[in-house]
Design a protein around this motif. Structure first.
Motif, short mmCIF file in Angstrom:
data_model
loop_
_atom_site.label_atom_id
_atom_site.label_comp_id
_atom_site.label_asym_id
_atom_site.label_seq_id
_atom_site.Cartn_x
_atom_site.Cartn_y
_atom_site.Cartn_z
N THR A 150 0.83 -1.21 0.00
CA THR A 150 0.00 0.00 0.00
C THR A 150 0.86 1.25 0.00
OG1 THR A 150 -1.92 -1.03 1.04
CG2 THR A 150 -1.66 1.34 1.35
N MET A 151 1.93 1.26 0.79
CA MET A 151 2.79 2.45 0.82
C MET A 151 3.51 2.64 -0.50
SD MET A 151 1.98 3.84 3.55
CE MET A 151 3.10 5.22 3.33
N GLY A 152 3.72 1.56 -1.25
CA GLY A 152 4.27 1.69 -2.59
C GLY A 152 3.34 2.47 -3.50
N LEU A 153 2.04 2.24 -3.35
CA LEU A 153 1.05 2.99 -4.12
C LEU A 153 1.03 4.46 -3.68
CD1 LEU A 153 -2.02 0.55 -4.23
CD2 LEU A 153 -0.55 1.22 -6.14
N VAL A 154 1.13 4.69 -2.38
CA VAL A 154 1.14 6.07 -1.87
C VAL A 154 2.34 6.83 -2.42
CG1 VAL A 154 1.26 7.52 0.19
CG2 VAL A 154 -0.09 5.42 0.24
N GLU A 155 3.50 6.17 -2.44
CA GLU A 155 4.70 6.81 -2.95
C GLU A 155 4.55 7.14 -4.43
OE1 GLU A 155 9.55 6.10 -3.26
OE2 GLU A 155 8.26 4.58 -2.35
N ALA A 156 3.98 6.21 -5.20
CA ALA A 156 3.76 6.46 -6.63
C ALA A 156 2.80 7.63 -6.83
CB ALA A 156 3.21 5.20 -7.31
N ALA A 157 1.77 7.70 -5.99
CA ALA A 157 0.81 8.80 -6.07
C ALA A 157 1.48 10.13 -5.72
CB ALA A 157 -0.37 8.53 -5.13
N ALA A 158 2.35 10.10 -4.72
CA ALA A 158 3.06 11.31 -4.31
C ALA A 158 3.95 11.84 -5.43
CB ALA A 158 3.88 11.04 -3.05
N TRP A 159 4.68 10.94 -6.07
CA TRP A 159 5.55 11.37 -7.17
C TRP A 159 4.73 11.91 -8.34
CZ3 TRP A 159 10.20 12.95 -7.18
CH2 TRP A 159 11.14 12.44 -6.30
N PHE A 160 3.58 11.28 -8.59
CA PHE A 160 2.69 11.80 -9.64
C PHE A 160 2.26 13.22 -9.30
CE2 PHE A 160 -1.70 12.57 -11.03
CZ PHE A 160 -1.54 12.49 -12.42
N ALA A 161 1.89 13.44 -8.04
CA ALA A 161 1.46 14.77 -7.61
C ALA A 161 2.59 15.78 -7.78
CB ALA A 161 1.01 14.73 -6.15
N ILE A 162 3.80 15.41 -7.37
CA ILE A 162 4.94 16.31 -7.45
C ILE A 162 5.26 16.66 -8.90
CG2 ILE A 162 7.45 16.44 -7.08
CD1 ILE A 162 6.90 14.79 -4.47
N GLU A 163 5.06 15.69 -9.80
CA GLU A 163 5.39 15.90 -11.21
C GLU A 163 4.30 16.63 -11.99
OE1 GLU A 163 6.20 11.93 -12.42
OE2 GLU A 163 8.15 11.84 -11.42
N THR A 164 3.09 16.71 -11.43
CA THR A 164 1.98 17.29 -12.21
C THR A 164 1.27 18.48 -11.56
OG1 THR A 164 0.37 15.72 -11.25
CG2 THR A 164 1.49 15.05 -13.29
N LEU A 165 1.32 18.60 -10.24
CA LEU A 165 0.53 19.62 -9.54
C LEU A 165 0.90 21.04 -9.96
CD1 LEU A 165 0.23 18.49 -5.80
CD2 LEU A 165 -1.67 19.02 -7.34
N ASP A 166 -0.12 21.89 -9.95
CA ASP A 166 0.09 23.32 -10.13
C ASP A 166 0.65 23.88 -8.83
OD1 ASP A 166 0.10 25.72 -11.40
OD2 ASP A 166 -2.07 26.01 -11.39
N GLU A 167 1.38 24.96 -8.92
CA GLU A 167 1.96 25.58 -7.72
C GLU A 167 0.85 25.95 -6.74
OE1 GLU A 167 4.96 29.27 -6.55
OE2 GLU A 167 4.82 28.56 -8.61
N GLY A 168 1.05 25.63 -5.47
CA GLY A 168 0.05 25.88 -4.44
C GLY A 168 -0.93 24.74 -4.26
N GLY A 169 -0.78 23.68 -5.06
CA GLY A 169 -1.72 22.57 -5.05
C GLY A 169 -1.63 21.69 -3.81
N THR A 170 -2.55 20.72 -3.76
CA THR A 170 -2.71 19.85 -2.59
C THR A 170 -2.63 18.38 -2.98
OG1 THR A 170 -4.08 21.44 -1.39
CG2 THR A 170 -4.30 19.13 -0.75
N PHE A 171 -1.99 17.59 -2.13
CA PHE A 171 -1.95 16.13 -2.28
C PHE A 171 -2.56 15.51 -1.03
CE2 PHE A 171 0.61 12.16 -1.44
CZ PHE A 171 -0.01 11.38 -2.41
N LEU A 172 -3.56 14.65 -1.24
CA LEU A 172 -4.24 13.95 -0.15
C LEU A 172 -4.16 12.46 -0.44
CD1 LEU A 172 -6.33 13.56 2.21
CD2 LEU A 172 -8.12 13.94 0.49
N ALA A 173 -3.73 11.68 0.56
CA ALA A 173 -3.61 10.24 0.33
C ALA A 173 -3.88 9.44 1.59
CB ALA A 173 -2.22 9.89 -0.20
N LYS A 174 -4.47 8.26 1.38
CA LYS A 174 -4.67 7.33 2.48
C LYS A 174 -3.37 6.60 2.77
CE LYS A 174 -7.34 3.73 1.72
NZ LYS A 174 -8.62 3.05 1.54
N VAL A 175 -2.99 6.57 4.03
CA VAL A 175 -1.82 5.81 4.46
C VAL A 175 -2.28 4.84 5.55
CG1 VAL A 175 -0.20 7.62 3.86
CG2 VAL A 175 -1.20 7.61 6.13
#
Length: 221
Positions: A150-175
């Protein structure tokens, strides 16, 4: 009704072909006030209230214009976004089939597929300002393995957010219990101005799930 005026808990009988774990799950569903409320409010799942409660605390949806919903099925979180931000563009992805939602683009595919990130980006008219993930790996019954998956999925989601988010954006994830792993937490703190953990009231007390809320994306420079 009981003497206290409350509806007594519904019990599910043991029947041939029904496992004890499935009997307990069904009993819990029948007695869960959030499940009942979700049906009354027209939400597809009780998870909708987790997002509503997190939004009440962190104002996650206050400026959402373009949203990516990772692990969208059955669609409860997307329904909340549509209700709170009706003009927002929403794209979601899940391995499971998800019934269509008005105004939401849904891909039935594995987020870990190399083609998934590009398809999600292409479906939005600009970079997302909110990436939210309710993904969890299928459990195998071994706690350490399930946590790592599960944490592998969270990490992948985090990297996706970092690579795509607009400045000031938000990342929310279940851990899971224990919060975000140290390495991932450091990554989020590096790229966001605020990183906090929360367990919304709608999350069952016996559940090991928590949520990480990373706000104020600093950009990729």
């Amino acid at each position: 009704m009981s003497r206290s005026g409350r509806d007594p808990d519904k019990r599910v009988r043991k029947t041939r072909g029904r496992t004890e774990s499935s009997r307990r799950w069904l009993e819990r569903q029948l007695n869960d006030p959030y499940v009942k409320q979700a049906k009354a409010d027209g939400y597809r799942s009780r998870a909708a209230y987790k997002l509503l409660e997190l939004d009440e605390r962190f104002a996650i949806l206050s400026r959402a214009k373009r949203v990516v919903d990772l692990g969208i099925a059955p669609g409860g979180w997307a329904q909340v976004v549509r209700k709170k931000r009706p003009k927002a563009g929403i794209v979601g992805i899940d391995l499971l089939e998800t019934e269509p939602l008005d105004g939401v683009t849904i891909f039935q595919m594995d987020f870990m597929d190399d083609a998934a990130p590009q398809r999600l980006e292409a479906a939005l008219e600009g970079p997302p300002d909110l990436v939210m993930s309710d993904m969890a790996a299928n459990t195998v019954g071994h706690k350490q393995t399930d946590h790592l998956r599960t944490m592998g999925l969270v990490e992948a989601a985090a990297w996706f957010a970092i690579e795509t988010l607009d400045e000031g954006g938000t990342f929310l994830a279940k851990v899971l219990a224990g919060g975000t792993d140290t390495e991932l937490l450091s990554l989020l703190k590096k790229h966001f101005t605020s990183v906090k953990h929360a367990k919304p009231p709608a999350s069952r007390k016996g559940s090991s799930e928590w949520y990480v809320v990373a706000q104020g994306f600093k950009g990729r420079s």
